[in-house]
Scaffold this motif. Structure first.
Motif, PDB file in Angstrom:
ATOM      1  N   LEU A  32      57.888  13.752  36.992  1.00  0.00           N
ATOM      2  CA  LEU A  32      58.268  12.782  38.012  1.00  0.00           C
ATOM      3  C   LEU A  32      59.307  11.836  37.441  1.00  0.00           C
ATOM      4  N   SER A  33      60.484  11.800  38.059  1.00  0.00           N
ATOM      5  CA  SER A  33      61.573  10.958  37.560  1.00  0.00           C
ATOM      6  C   SER A  33      62.139  10.067  38.658  1.00  0.00           C
ATOM      7  N   ALA A  34      62.482   8.871  38.273  1.00  0.00           N
ATOM      8  CA  ALA A  34      63.181   7.878  39.084  1.00  0.00           C
ATOM      9  C   ALA A  34      63.401   6.686  38.160  1.00  0.00           C
ATOM     10  N   ARG A  35      63.989   5.638  38.668  1.00  0.00           N
ATOM     11  CA  ARG A  35      64.245   4.470  37.811  1.00  0.00           C
ATOM     12  C   ARG A  35      63.014   3.584  37.656  1.00  0.00           C
ATOM     13  N   ARG A  36      62.151   3.535  38.674  1.00  0.00           N
ATOM     14  CA  ARG A  36      61.043   2.567  38.692  1.00  0.00           C
ATOM     15  C   ARG A  36      59.774   3.191  38.127  1.00  0.00           C
ATOM     16  N   GLU A  37      59.512   2.925  36.860  1.00  0.00           N
ATOM     17  CA  GLU A  37      58.358   3.538  36.203  1.00  0.00           C
ATOM     18  C   GLU A  37      57.022   3.145  36.843  1.00  0.00           C
ATOM     19  N   PRO A  38      56.808   1.873  37.226  1.00  0.00           N
ATOM     20  CA  PRO A  38      55.519   1.550  37.869  1.00  0.00           C
ATOM     21  C   PRO A  38      55.270   2.369  39.133  1.00  0.00           C
ATOM     22  N   GLU A  39      56.308   2.623  39.914  1.00  0.00           N
ATOM     23  CA  GLU A  39      56.131   3.428  41.120  1.00  0.00           C
ATOM     24  C   GLU A  39      55.852   4.887  40.780  1.00  0.00           C
ATOM     25  N   LEU A  40      56.462   5.377  39.711  1.00  0.00           N
ATOM     26  CA  LEU A  40      56.162   6.743  39.264  1.00  0.00           C
ATOM     27  C   LEU A  40      54.705   6.856  38.827  1.00  0.00           C
ATOM     28  N   GLU A  41      54.202   5.825  38.158  1.00  0.00           N
ATOM     29  CA  GLU A  41      52.791   5.840  37.749  1.00  0.00           C
ATOM     30  C   GLU A  41      51.876   5.835  38.964  1.00  0.00           C
ATOM     31  N   ARG A  42      52.280   5.119  40.011  1.00  0.00           N
ATOM     32  CA  ARG A  42      51.501   5.120  41.250  1.00  0.00           C
ATOM     33  C   ARG A  42      51.466   6.522  41.865  1.00  0.00           C
ATOM     34  N   VAL A  43      52.622   7.198  41.879  1.00  0.00           N
ATOM     35  CA  VAL A  43      52.671   8.558  42.416  1.00  0.00           C
ATOM     36  C   VAL A  43      51.845   9.502  41.541  1.00  0.00           C
ATOM     37  N   LYS A  44      51.922   9.321  40.232  1.00  0.00           N
ATOM     38  CA  LYS A  44      51.109  10.150  39.330  1.00  0.00           C
ATOM     39  C   LYS A  44      49.624   9.996  39.659  1.00  0.00           C
ATOM     40  N   ALA A  45      49.188   8.768  39.890  1.00  0.00           N
ATOM     41  CA  ALA A  45      47.779   8.537  40.216  1.00  0.00           C
ATOM     42  C   ALA A  45      47.381   9.294  41.481  1.00  0.00           C
ATOM     43  N   GLN A  46      48.273   9.333  42.467  1.00  0.00           N
ATOM     44  CA  GLN A  46      47.979  10.091  43.689  1.00  0.00           C
ATOM     45  C   GLN A  46      47.872  11.581  43.389  1.00  0.00           C
ATOM     46  N   CYS A  47      48.710  12.075  42.485  1.00  0.00           N
ATOM     47  CA  CYS A  47      48.650  13.492  42.114  1.00  0.00           C
ATOM     48  C   CYS A  47      47.354  13.806  41.374  1.00  0.00           C
ATOM     49  N   LEU A  48      46.900  12.873  40.534  1.00  0.00           N
ATOM     50  CA  LEU A  48      45.630  13.081  39.828  1.00  0.00           C
ATOM     51  C   LEU A  48      44.469  13.082  40.819  1.00  0.00           C
ATOM     52  N   ASN A  49      44.580  12.266  41.857  1.00  0.00           N
ATOM     53  CA  ASN A  49      43.535  12.254  42.883  1.00  0.00           C
ATOM     54  C   ASN A  49      43.470  13.572  43.641  1.00  0.00           C
ATOM     55  N   GLN A  50      44.582  14.328  43.612  1.00  0.00           N
ATOM     56  CA  GLN A  50      44.604  15.641  44.252  1.00  0.00           C
ATOM     57  C   GLN A  50      44.004  16.717  43.349  1.00  0.00           C
ATOM     58  N   GLY A  51      43.660  16.347  42.111  1.00  0.00           N
ATOM     59  CA  GLY A  51      42.979  17.300  41.242  1.00  0.00           C
ATOM     60  C   GLY A  51      43.725  17.689  39.986  1.00  0.00           C
ATOM     61  N   LEU A  52      44.958  17.212  39.801  1.00  0.00           N
ATOM     62  CA  LEU A  52      45.677  17.531  38.576  1.00  0.00           C
ATOM     63  C   LEU A  52      45.116  16.739  37.399  1.00  0.00           C
TER      64      LEU A  52
END
Length: 274
Positions: A32-52
């Protein structure tokens, strides 16, 4: 080993929705890439909630305009994940201003973000894919990449450019086992108009009605990802019959399309828009 999907512009909008859709499907590892690391971490958390698992998702902050960093970013991905199976070039910025009012530097900035940054990262990944004789390169263009729209001269310029580049690239590398897909969305619910550039380069800061009432980003991602996995080469997506119809009009009756767009522009000017 699970395929690795690298998504730029993954901190919001369609990019975020792509990440969640691949996570929902399972069997993929994500960068996951973009400039805003905190928002990327938020998206990562959603992906982990999906089972990753946490190791399945790499947060890699990236400014696509910092082209000198791209080779090192690719090395980081390869050192961490071992491979890149699909690169989705999704970073981008839009525009809301009349050409006569727009600073030349705004056009330059849009091109750097929406075109040159995508080309640079693609070229940095391409040697790896050529070495494997496998891979899938993707770019998010727009209906504006096929149809020139008012108040979007810079955006249409950029999206036409990436369509041309990736269409040409496709025929050059198909014999090496590498696929290329272009996505042409209509209005999708996101912050694209809020973050769009005004004539002076400042953020527009307003949610367009057509964006607010556009296709849900998650539904968009479900449709697009299914077609990416089927290796579809051009993927129009949207729920507005008018917007999708513009694509057909450009092919079948461009003179009528130009008349319609000129009428649309006259209405915008009469309303004193922007």
């Amino acid at each position: 080993m699970s395929e690795v999907i690298w998504i730029t512009g993954a901190s919001s909008g369609i990019g975020e929705a792509f990440a969640k859709e691949f996570a929902r499907l399972g069997g993929y590892r994500l960068v996951l890439s973009a400039r805003r690391e905190p928002e990327l971490e938020r998206v990562k958390a959603q992906c982990l909630n999906q089972g990753l698992d946490s190791d399945d998702v790499l947060v890699l902050p990236l400014d696509v305009t910092d082209t000198d960093s791209h080779t090192d970013k690719v090395k980081t991905v390869l050192d961490t994940m071992g491979q890149v199976d699909m690169l989705i070039n999704n970073a981008g910025v839009s525009q809301r201003s009349w050409c006569v009012d727009t600073d030349l530097e705004v056009y330059r900035r849009i091109f750097e973000i929406d075109v040159y940054g995508q080309i640079s990262l693609t070229k940095a990944v391409l040697p790896h894919m050529r070495g494997r004789q496998s891979g899938h390169l993707v770019v998010t263009s727009s209906v504006a990449g096929k149809v020139g729209a008012p108040l979007r001269t810079g955006y249409s310029m950029a999206k036409h450019a990436v369509m041309g580049f990736f269409d040409a690239l496709r025929c050059e590398i198909a014999h090496e086992g590498i696929s290329v897909s272009t996505i042409t969305p209509g209005s999708i619910q996101s912050q694209v108009s809020v973050n769009a550039m005004r004539a002076d380069g400042e953020a527009f800061g307003i949610m367009d009605d057509q964006i607010e009432n556009g296709m849900d980003a998650d539904r968009c991602a479900q449709e697009v990802v299914a077609k990416l996995l089927a290796k579809q080469r051009e993927i129009p997506v949207g729920e507005s019959a008018m917007e999708m119809g513009l694509l057909e009009m450009k092919r079948s009756n461009p003179e009528a399309l130009f008349d319609m767009l000129e009428g649309m522009t006259a209405n915008l000017r009469a309303q004193g828009v922007y």
